[in-house]
Design a protein around this motif. Structure first.
Motif, short mmCIF file in Angstrom:
data_model
loop_
_atom_site.label_atom_id
_atom_site.label_comp_id
_atom_site.label_asym_id
_atom_site.label_seq_id
_atom_site.Cartn_x
_atom_site.Cartn_y
_atom_site.Cartn_z
N ALA A 186 0.82 -1.21 0.00
CA ALA A 186 0.00 0.00 0.00
C ALA A 186 0.86 1.26 0.00
N LEU A 187 2.05 1.17 0.60
CA LEU A 187 2.96 2.31 0.65
C LEU A 187 3.91 2.34 -0.54
N ALA A 188 3.80 1.36 -1.42
CA ALA A 188 4.68 1.23 -2.59
C ALA A 188 6.14 1.15 -2.15
N LEU A 189 6.40 0.37 -1.09
CA LEU A 189 7.75 0.17 -0.58
C LEU A 189 8.25 -1.21 -0.95
N GLN A 190 9.50 -1.27 -1.35
CA GLN A 190 10.15 -2.56 -1.61
C GLN A 190 11.45 -2.55 -0.84
N ILE A 191 11.37 -3.04 0.39
CA ILE A 191 12.55 -3.09 1.24
C ILE A 191 12.71 -4.52 1.75
N PRO A 192 13.95 -4.94 2.01
CA PRO A 192 14.15 -6.27 2.57
C PRO A 192 13.48 -6.39 3.93
N ARG A 193 12.77 -7.47 4.15
CA ARG A 193 12.05 -7.66 5.42
C ARG A 193 13.00 -7.71 6.60
N VAL A 194 14.25 -8.08 6.35
CA VAL A 194 15.22 -8.14 7.44
C VAL A 194 15.38 -6.76 8.10
N GLU A 195 15.13 -5.70 7.36
CA GLU A 195 15.24 -4.35 7.91
C GLU A 195 14.12 -4.03 8.89
N LEU A 196 13.08 -4.86 8.92
CA LEU A 196 11.96 -4.64 9.82
C LEU A 196 12.05 -5.48 11.08
N PHE A 197 13.03 -6.38 11.16
CA PHE A 197 13.12 -7.30 12.29
C PHE A 197 13.36 -6.61 13.63
N GLY A 198 13.96 -5.45 13.62
CA GLY A 198 14.25 -4.76 14.88
C GLY A 198 13.02 -4.16 15.55
N ALA A 199 11.93 -4.03 14.81
CA ALA A 199 10.71 -3.42 15.37
C ALA A 199 10.10 -4.36 16.41
N LYS A 200 9.96 -3.86 17.63
CA LYS A 200 9.44 -4.68 18.73
C LYS A 200 7.94 -4.57 18.89
N ASN A 201 7.36 -3.51 18.35
CA ASN A 201 5.91 -3.33 18.47
C ASN A 201 5.40 -2.58 17.24
N ILE A 202 4.11 -2.34 17.21
CA ILE A 202 3.49 -1.70 16.03
C ILE A 202 4.04 -0.29 15.82
N GLY A 203 4.23 0.44 16.90
CA GLY A 203 4.77 1.80 16.79
C GLY A 203 6.15 1.82 16.17
N GLU A 204 7.00 0.89 16.56
CA GLU A 204 8.35 0.83 15.99
C GLU A 204 8.30 0.39 14.53
N LEU A 205 7.37 -0.48 14.20
CA LEU A 205 7.18 -0.88 12.80
C LEU A 205 6.79 0.35 11.97
N VAL A 206 5.87 1.15 12.49
CA VAL A 206 5.44 2.37 11.81
C VAL A 206 6.64 3.31 11.63
N ASP A 207 7.47 3.44 12.66
CA ASP A 207 8.65 4.31 12.58
C ASP A 207 9.57 3.88 11.44
N VAL A 208 9.82 2.57 11.34
CA VAL A 208 10.71 2.05 10.30
C VAL A 208 10.10 2.29 8.92
N LEU A 209 8.81 1.98 8.77
CA LEU A 209 8.15 2.18 7.48
C LEU A 209 8.14 3.66 7.10
N TYR A 210 7.90 4.52 8.06
CA TYR A 210 7.90 5.96 7.80
C TYR A 210 9.27 6.43 7.34
N ALA A 211 10.31 5.96 8.02
CA ALA A 211 11.67 6.35 7.64
C ALA A 211 12.00 5.89 6.23
N LYS A 212 11.57 4.68 5.86
CA LYS A 212 11.83 4.17 4.50
C LYS A 212 11.00 4.91 3.46
N LYS A 213 9.79 5.29 3.83
CA LYS A 213 8.91 6.02 2.91
C LYS A 213 9.45 7.42 2.65
N SER A 214 10.11 7.99 3.65
CA SER A 214 10.60 9.36 3.56
C SER A 214 11.90 9.47 2.78
N VAL A 215 12.53 8.34 2.47
CA VAL A 215 13.83 8.36 1.77
C VAL A 215 13.62 8.67 0.31
#
Length: 81
Positions: free
Chosen positions: A52-81
């Protein structure tokens, strides 16, 4: 798209993948596993959100997210690049 929009998208996808959570007040500090999502559910939620965000990033980059908020932070950072 801001972090709040991404959070709403993640929550929408959680409700779609795990319909029995519909109406549950999902918070940024919630963990998908604590909400009852198994590994397939989690992969589907993340995949749907990335699509939905049109992101293509390796899933390994999302492994550090411990909760939904941290997942959102990672996705936001990748979307903003």
């Amino acid at each position: 798209m801001n972090k709040e929009d991404i959070f709403k998208l993640v929550v929408q996808n959680i409700y779609e993948v795990i319909p029995e959570l519909e109406g549950h007040d999902i918070q940024p500090g919630d963990r998908l596993t604590e909400l009852g999502a198994n590994s397939v559910d989690r992969a589907e939620i993340v995949g749907m959100t990335m699509e939905a965000l049109a992101l293509q990033i390796p899933r390994v980059e999302l492994f550090g997210a411990k909760n939904i908020g941290e997942l959102v932070d990672v996705l936001y950072a990748k979307k903003s690049v």
